[in-house]
Design a protein around this motif. Structure first.
Motif, mmCIF file in Angstrom:
data_model
loop_
_atom_site.group_PDB
_atom_site.id
_atom_site.type_symbol
_atom_site.label_atom_id
_atom_site.label_comp_id
_atom_site.label_asym_id
_atom_site.label_seq_id
_atom_site.Cartn_x
_atom_site.Cartn_y
_atom_site.Cartn_z
ATOM 1 N N GLU A 1 47.251 52.829 43.383
ATOM 2 C CA GLU A 1 45.979 52.976 42.672
ATOM 3 C C GLU A 1 45.151 51.695 42.682
ATOM 4 O OE1 GLU A 1 44.774 55.915 41.040
ATOM 5 O OE2 GLU A 1 46.306 56.665 42.409
ATOM 6 N N THR A 2 45.651 50.652 43.334
ATOM 7 C CA THR A 2 45.026 49.333 43.272
ATOM 8 C C THR A 2 44.223 49.030 44.527
ATOM 9 O OG1 THR A 2 46.748 48.428 41.823
ATOM 10 C CG2 THR A 2 45.532 46.853 43.174
ATOM 11 N N VAL A 3 43.037 48.487 44.345
ATOM 12 C CA VAL A 3 42.257 47.981 45.480
ATOM 13 C C VAL A 3 42.255 46.463 45.506
ATOM 14 C CG1 VAL A 3 40.765 50.001 45.606
ATOM 15 C CG2 VAL A 3 40.070 48.077 44.198
ATOM 16 N N ARG A 4 42.563 45.816 44.362
ATOM 17 C CA ARG A 4 42.574 44.365 44.317
ATOM 18 C C ARG A 4 43.436 43.920 43.149
ATOM 19 N NH1 ARG A 4 38.588 40.158 42.328
ATOM 20 N NH2 ARG A 4 37.525 41.862 41.269
ATOM 21 N N VAL A 5 44.338 42.970 43.400
ATOM 22 C CA VAL A 5 45.145 42.379 42.335
ATOM 23 C C VAL A 5 44.446 41.109 41.873
ATOM 24 C CG1 VAL A 5 47.374 41.394 41.707
ATOM 25 C CG2 VAL A 5 47.272 43.325 43.289
ATOM 26 N N LEU A 6 44.131 41.047 40.575
ATOM 27 C CA LEU A 6 43.456 39.874 40.049
ATOM 28 C C LEU A 6 44.433 38.845 39.503
ATOM 29 C CD1 LEU A 6 41.223 42.193 39.962
ATOM 30 C CD2 LEU A 6 40.121 40.758 38.251
ATOM 31 N N ALA A 7 45.483 39.322 38.847
ATOM 32 C CA ALA A 7 46.451 38.396 38.263
ATOM 33 C C ALA A 7 47.790 39.095 38.145
ATOM 34 C CB ALA A 7 45.975 37.912 36.889
ATOM 35 N N ARG A 8 48.830 38.268 38.111
ATOM 36 C CA ARG A 8 50.181 38.822 38.037
ATOM 37 C C ARG A 8 51.048 37.873 37.235
ATOM 38 N NH1 ARG A 8 51.333 38.615 43.137
ATOM 39 N NH2 ARG A 8 50.745 40.733 43.692
ATOM 40 N N ARG A 9 51.842 38.412 36.341
ATOM 41 C CA ARG A 9 52.848 37.623 35.641
ATOM 42 C C ARG A 9 54.082 38.492 35.506
ATOM 43 N NH1 ARG A 9 51.346 34.930 30.039
ATOM 44 N NH2 ARG A 9 50.197 33.560 31.459
ATOM 45 N N GLY A 10 55.131 38.163 36.251
ATOM 46 C CA GLY A 10 56.314 39.009 36.276
ATOM 47 C C GLY A 10 55.929 40.393 36.770
ATOM 48 N N PRO A 11 56.365 41.452 36.073
ATOM 49 C CA PRO A 11 56.010 42.813 36.500
ATOM 50 C C PRO A 11 54.593 43.224 36.098
ATOM 51 C CG PRO A 11 57.402 42.903 34.564
ATOM 52 C CD PRO A 11 57.334 41.444 34.961
ATOM 53 N N LEU A 12 53.948 42.435 35.221
ATOM 54 C CA LEU A 12 52.606 42.789 34.755
ATOM 55 C C LEU A 12 51.558 42.437 35.807
ATOM 56 C CD1 LEU A 12 50.574 43.664 32.561
ATOM 57 C CD2 LEU A 12 50.606 41.297 31.739
ATOM 58 N N LYS A 13 50.691 43.391 36.106
ATOM 59 C CA LYS A 13 49.599 43.156 37.045
ATOM 60 C C LYS A 13 48.279 43.566 36.396
ATOM 61 C CE LYS A 13 52.384 44.227 41.154
ATOM 62 N NZ LYS A 13 52.563 45.197 42.272
ATOM 63 N N ILE A 14 47.287 42.714 36.544
ATOM 64 C CA ILE A 14 45.917 43.062 36.200
ATOM 65 C C ILE A 14 45.226 43.381 37.518
ATOM 66 C CG2 ILE A 14 43.792 42.358 35.067
ATOM 67 C CD1 ILE A 14 46.203 42.489 33.208
ATOM 68 N N VAL A 15 44.716 44.597 37.653
ATOM 69 C CA VAL A 15 44.210 45.041 38.949
ATOM 70 C C VAL A 15 42.849 45.711 38.788
ATOM 71 C CG1 VAL A 15 46.585 45.439 39.701
ATOM 72 C CG2 VAL A 15 45.201 47.366 38.901
ATOM 73 N N GLN A 16 42.174 45.835 39.917
ATOM 74 C CA GLN A 16 40.982 46.669 39.964
ATOM 75 C C GLN A 16 41.368 47.983 40.631
ATOM 76 O OE1 GLN A 16 37.657 45.291 42.364
ATOM 77 N NE2 GLN A 16 36.213 46.232 40.941
ATOM 78 N N THR A 17 40.994 49.082 40.002
ATOM 79 C CA THR A 17 41.356 50.398 40.506
ATOM 80 C C THR A 17 40.300 50.934 41.467
ATOM 81 O OG1 THR A 17 40.233 51.640 38.761
ATOM 82 C CG2 THR A 17 42.473 50.849 38.279
ATOM 83 N N HIS A 18 40.612 52.069 42.081
ATOM 84 C CA HIS A 18 39.650 52.724 42.964
ATOM 85 C C HIS A 18 38.365 53.074 42.225
ATOM 86 C CE1 HIS A 18 42.716 53.156 46.069
ATOM 87 N NE2 HIS A 18 43.543 53.638 45.163
ATOM 88 N N GLN A 19 38.474 53.325 40.922
ATOM 89 C CA GLN A 19 37.298 53.693 40.138
ATOM 90 C C GLN A 19 36.441 52.490 39.769
ATOM 91 O OE1 GLN A 19 40.464 54.379 39.363
ATOM 92 N NE2 GLN A 19 40.743 56.579 39.129
ATOM 93 N N GLY A 20 36.964 51.274 40.005
ATOM 94 C CA GLY A 20 36.223 50.060 39.684
ATOM 95 C C GLY A 20 36.656 49.379 38.409
ATOM 96 N N TRP A 21 37.603 49.983 37.655
ATOM 97 C CA TRP A 21 38.016 49.400 36.381
ATOM 98 C C TRP A 21 38.995 48.255 36.613
ATOM 99 C CZ3 TRP A 21 34.377 51.223 33.831
ATOM 100 C CH2 TRP A 21 34.028 52.565 33.847
ATOM 101 N N VAL A 22 38.857 47.202 35.843
ATOM 102 C CA VAL A 22 39.822 46.107 35.832
ATOM 103 C C VAL A 22 40.721 46.323 34.619
ATOM 104 C CG1 VAL A 22 40.155 43.624 35.592
ATOM 105 C CG2 VAL A 22 38.275 44.515 36.998
#
Length: 353
Positions: free
Chosen positions: A76-97
């Motif tokens: 579901e991810t188009v871009r990974v913005l940040a990662r800490r361990g298993p946690l990922k902050i990503v941008q989705t196909h819909q544009g949501w971060v």
């Protein structure tokens, strides 16, 4: 009590069933809320929308749920913005971060993951049209989801889909009571509605739908309804495209950043100050041979995916710090680095005047 001022009511819709793929969500809402009226705003959680639309991942018996969740996040991810361990902050196909691509494992069977709706604006439009056909009412619809917030603890609901309501109430150019002209004020009305509705829906009460009544809202024409698209911040307006210590760096040139002439030694010193905040990243910084303030970024070890990402993290954090101090930058990845240690060159212009 008489004499109370008119206000806004937030009403839970109780008695709704557990939803499954193919269920008629609008029919269930119309039956549970026969009191719906023109002008109401129906707020429905994205989870029930995803359930009826079949946006589910079913796990095989004995499957590792966390591994399956990580695969679903990646899909579901188009871009990974940040990662800490298993946690990922990503941008989705819909544009949501959003954390974990908005994939949810709560309020659902243990062998199931729930994805965000493929197009929650379209979902909202269908639900609105179906409620009009079934109940004869003209309502707006907001599809909500729970998001974290930058720099603040706690969660709140925001809109990921809407129909029949203008998402942003734009006050730019208007005068306040003191005669000051508003320059940047745009109110995310649908986010405020989503958050208000969650006060009566809650996370544990099993109430996925609420109705907000009494709020005068702007209603666009159907052919001009942009849904929640205006809420997605465009890259040109994003002042925080990079994270910090746990950032996953972009590997695309920052074409929108134009270097300014400046003193090379001062620029290099500023870069070293920024990079010193991140000693865990194995990156060596050396002066480049061209132009004012050019700094070559090298890896002391072989170029691998991990070391390159770490380098990108340091460069991104350094750029953020430099921008905060008024420096101009341009990052140029090294073409065809291959087996060399050179990752790229950071051009550093003088401080903005």
């Amino acid at each position: 009590m008489s004499g109370l001022p008119a206000g806004v009511s937030v009403l839970p819709v109780a008695g709704l069933p557990e939803f499954a793929p193919g269920d008629d969500l609008a029919a269930a809402v119309a039956a549970a809320a026969p009191w719906l009226a023109d002008g109401d705003v129906v707020v429905v959680t994205s989870k029930v929308v995803s359930k009826v639309e079949g946006r589910l991942v079913r796990l095989e018996p004995g499957a590792d749920r966390e591994a399956a969740r990580q695969r679903a996040i990646d899909a579901e991810t188009v871009r990974v913005l940040a990662r800490r361990g298993p946690l990922k902050i990503v941008q989705t196909h819909q544009g949501w971060v959003v954390a974990a691509a908005g994939i949810d494992a709560s309020n659902v069977a243990s062998d199931t993951l729930v994805l965000l709706p493929e197009d929650a604006d379209a979902s909202a439009r269908r639900l609105r049209a179906r409620l009009r056909a079934l109940a004869g009412v003209d309502v707006a619809v907001v599809v909500s989801d729970t998001f974290g917030r930058t720099w603040r603890e706690g969660l709140t609901d925001v809109a990921v889909g809407s129909a029949g309501i203008t998402a942003l109430d734009d006050h730019r150019g208007a005068l306040d009571a003191h005669g000051n002209r508003l320059e940047t004020t745009r109110i995310a009305v649908v986010d405020e509605l989503a958050s208000a509705a969650d006060l009566v829906k809650g996370k544990l009460a099993g109430v996925p739908v609420a109705v907000v009544r009494g709020l005068p809202v702007r209603r666009p024409a159907d052919d001009a309804d942009e849904g929640t698209r205006p809420l997605v911040r465009l890259p040109a307006d994003d002042l925080f495209p990079y994270g910090s210590r746990d950032l996953v760096g972009s590997r695309a040139p920052a074409n929108d950043l134009v270097p300014r002439p400046g003193d090379r030694e001062a620029a290099a010193a500023a870069f070293r100050v920024a990079s010193a905040a991140l000693p865990e990243f194995p990156v060596v910084l050396r002066h480049g041979g061209e132009g004012d303030g050019a700094v070559d970024v090298h890896l002391p070890d072989a170029v691998t995916t991990t070391s390159a990402l770490n380098a990108g993290a340091l460069v991104g954090a350094a750029i953020v710090q430099l921008h905060a101090e008024g420096w101009a930058t341009r990052w140029e990845p090294a073409p065809g680095a291959g087996g060399t240690s050179l990752v790229g060159r950071l051009w550093l212009g003088g401080p903005a005047l």
